[in-house]
Design an enzyme around this catalytic site. Structure first.
Site, short mmCIF file in Angstrom:
data_model
loop_
_atom_site.label_atom_id
_atom_site.label_comp_id
_atom_site.label_asym_id
_atom_site.label_seq_id
_atom_site.Cartn_x
_atom_site.Cartn_y
_atom_site.Cartn_z
N THR A 126 -9.03 1.17 -9.20
CA THR A 126 -8.54 -0.11 -8.72
C THR A 126 -8.73 -1.20 -9.77
O THR A 126 -9.64 -1.15 -10.56
CB THR A 126 -9.30 -0.48 -7.43
OG1 THR A 126 -9.21 0.62 -6.54
CG2 THR A 126 -8.78 -1.73 -6.80
N GLY A 150 -13.83 0.70 -5.09
CA GLY A 150 -13.87 1.63 -3.96
C GLY A 150 -14.61 1.02 -2.78
O GLY A 150 -14.36 -0.12 -2.37
N ARG A 161 0.83 -1.19 0.00
CA ARG A 161 0.00 0.00 0.00
C ARG A 161 0.88 1.25 0.00
O ARG A 161 1.97 1.26 0.58
CB ARG A 161 -0.87 -0.02 1.25
CG ARG A 161 -1.85 1.14 1.43
CD ARG A 161 -2.91 1.13 0.40
NE ARG A 161 -4.10 1.88 0.83
CZ ARG A 161 -4.94 2.45 0.00
NH1 ARG A 161 -4.73 2.40 -1.32
NH2 ARG A 161 -6.02 3.08 0.44
#
Length: 588
Positions: A399, A492, A121
């Site tokens: 994403t 999301g 991340r």
């Protein structure tokens, strides 16, 4: 009464040649509205069929990336090798979310049945601070955390792939990068969806990167077209540096210089020190039982694994199979579980390197029984009456996804992101790749929703070097201790509920993997207090049940872009890629 409380159910079919039957439906407030019945209404968005093969399977957002991963498997590489190659291929063919300038999470089950999870991340830069997106009055400055250079966190993608390869890979690093380099140098034909996406954002790309930007905008101002060959020379050179030098080819040297120069040009705060100090982290995966299944998922700073276990365990006592897929009672229990879990997410979840997160406590069955005590099957529980649960011994303080299974049944589930579409819209000049806008995933101000409507608090406030909270939920499921399925999706705030529903579709409703992906979905995230659904998710009876018990339903959103793989009892692999987009499974 606020407009948001009204459910739009009057559908006009002006172009239809035949009259369709119209039914009356009674809302929860006693009023009536019209609903046009569609004889083609069904539980699935598509009749797309799964892809079957016996040796290996790659399911990703782009057919070229899936082909790249499958070729690595055919050449004797394992699932980790294929994951690295697929990842870098997506950075070329899927700039919407595939990336060098972002980050993500990986969940792996190796051929011996051991589970691993990798956190790559993004992190807040060292110059970041809690109030960096607030004005002098303490109010959030609109767009500051989502658009432009200051919105970017320190990228973790490249170091994540290096770490995955070092621990679990078997093929040479250089060979895994070459397919992506070839795609960038020779060009790839744009799909219809990619052409539309680039054209939609071209003015924003110019606004952020300058009117004369050479990246992702045609020099003559014309639109991209489907089938047009798209060459990315600067990105190819950046990939070659990573191929030759590994992580140092990105976090040091020419690419690092280009990235820091880009940040300085646009007011960003990522420094050479930030890049040199970044490290991906192997963490203990979330592993919990659900009936005769084992769920393996991602721990914090992803909220996905914790939330998924909470959701499954809250609904575990109920006969969902008997009640039926997307029936009123099934949906009610799932919505109420989602409401409580997202409230917990807002209160408790954050980066465990900075705050204590009561992971074990909030997944425990006694805690969840207490959270469920307020459930009343006769009526919806208002979100205003739900807050994060109490843990007495807690110390306060866009994403893309792909799934891979190889011949030895090693499985990799990876979700990676730039956050919004094309991230911050910043392209590193000379590098040819987009930067993320992941800083928006922090709680920019306690109680203020982010771009996905998610609310956060102190546990997820901005601190230098901290990883922002995520909803990414890469997941692997075992059945009777054997590999059963691999799942994940972008989306999301809807990622968690999409994975949750897809798993239940298989484990409770007996669907095939592709049926579970095709199935219509719904979503509730505590705040705002609405249930979002795809078209035709609920039949008339289920919808009437939900309205009568006080639920606000908003119809029209598309939910999930799943890429999943199931291992059938006969050993066949079923690749299931979402018909809602251009996702493709390729097997051999």
């Amino acid at each position: 009464m606020k407009i948001a409380r009204f459910l739009l159910l009057l559908v006009f079919f002006a172009s239809c040649k035949t009259q369709k039957p119209v039914s009356e439906i009674k809302r929860g407030d006693g009023l009536f509205e019209l609903f046009v019945e569609d004889e083609n209404q069904n539980a699935f968005v598509s009749d797309k069929k799964g892809v079957f093969n016996s040796s290996g399977m790659v399911a990703s957002a782009h057919f070229k990336a899936s082909e790249v991963g499958t070729q690595i498997l055919k050449k004797g590489g394992n699932a980790a090798d294929a994951a690295v190659a697929t990842f870098f291929a997506l950075a070329v063919v899927h700039p919407f979310a595939g990336n060098l300038g972002g980050g993500g999470f990986a969940v792996v089950r190796d051929a011996d049945g051991n589970s691993h999870s990798l956190d790559f991340r993004e992190k807040a830069p060292l110059k970041a601070h809690r109030d960096m997106y607030l004005d002098e009055n303490g109010d959030v400055i609109k767009g500051k955390s989502t658009l432009g250079h200051l919105a970017s966190g320190v990228p973790g993608a490249v170091d994540g792939m290096v770490s995955l390869h070092e621990k679990l890979g078997s093929k040479s690093w250089s060979s895994l990068l070459q397919p992506a380099i070839d795609l960038a140098e020779k060009g790839v034909e744009l799909t219809a969806g990619q052409a539309r996406g680039l054209n939609r954002y071209k003015e924003t790309f110019r606004e952020v990167n300058g009117q004369e930007t050479p990246y992702y905008v045609k020099a003559d101002g014309s639109d991209f077209e489907e089938g047009e060959v798209f060459v990315q020379s600067d990105l190819a050179e950046a990939l070659k540096r990573i191929q030759k030098e590994g992580a140092d080819g990105f976090y040091k040297g020419i690419t690092a210089d280009l990235l820091v120069k880009e940040m300085e040009k646009g007011g960003g705060i990522i420094s050479h020190q930030d890049l040199e100090e970044y490290e991906a982290v192997w963490r203990e995966p979330i592993v919990r039982d659900y009936k005769n299944f084992n769920i393996i998922s991602m721990p914090p700073p992803s909220s996905g694994g914790v939330a998924l276990i909470q959701l499954l365990r809250l609904t575990e006592p109920y006969p969902l199979k008997e009640w039926g897929f997307n029936s009123g009672k099934t949906a009610q229990v799932m919505i109420e579980a989602e409401r409580r879990v997202y409230a917990d997410r807002a209160k408790w979840l954050g980066d465990e390197d900075f705050v204590k997160v009561p992971v074990k406590e909030i997944m425990s069955r006694p805690y969840l029984e207490e959270r469920w005590a307020s459930f009343n099957e006769a009526k919806a529980t208002p979100s205003s009456e739900i807050e994060g649960g109490k843990v007495p011994y807690y110390e306060s303080d866009q994403t893309t996804h792909f799934s891979i299974v190889d011949k030895n049944r090693m499985a990799v589930s990876i979700t990676t992101t730039l956050n919004g579409a094309y991230g911050s819209k910043v392209v590193v000049d000379g590098g040819g790749f987009f930067m993320n806008n992941e800083m928006d995933d922090f709680s920019v101000k306690a109680g203020v929703p982010n771009m996905f409507g998610l609310v956060g608090n102190k546990a997820n406030e901005i601190q230098p070097g901290k990883r922002m909270l995520s909803s990414m939920t890469p997941t692997i499921v075992e059945k009777d201790d054997q590999l059963f399925l691999v799942a994940g999706t972008p989306g999301g705030s809807t990622i968690i509920t999409s994975v949750y529903q897809t798993l239940l579709n298989v484990m409770e409703h007996g669907m095939s993997m592709q049926q579970a992906v095709n199935a219509r979905k719904f979503h509730h995230q505590w705040l705002p207090d609405k249930t979002y659904t795809e078209e035709e998710t609920f039949d008339m009876e289920a919808l009437q049940y939900l309205l009568n018990t006080g639920y606000q339903v908003e119809i029209g959103r598309s939910l999930g872009r799943m890429d999943c793989i199931m291992v059938h009892p006969n050993g066949l692999l079923e690749g299931a890629s979402d018909p809602r987009s251009e996702n493709t499974s390729v097997g051999y």
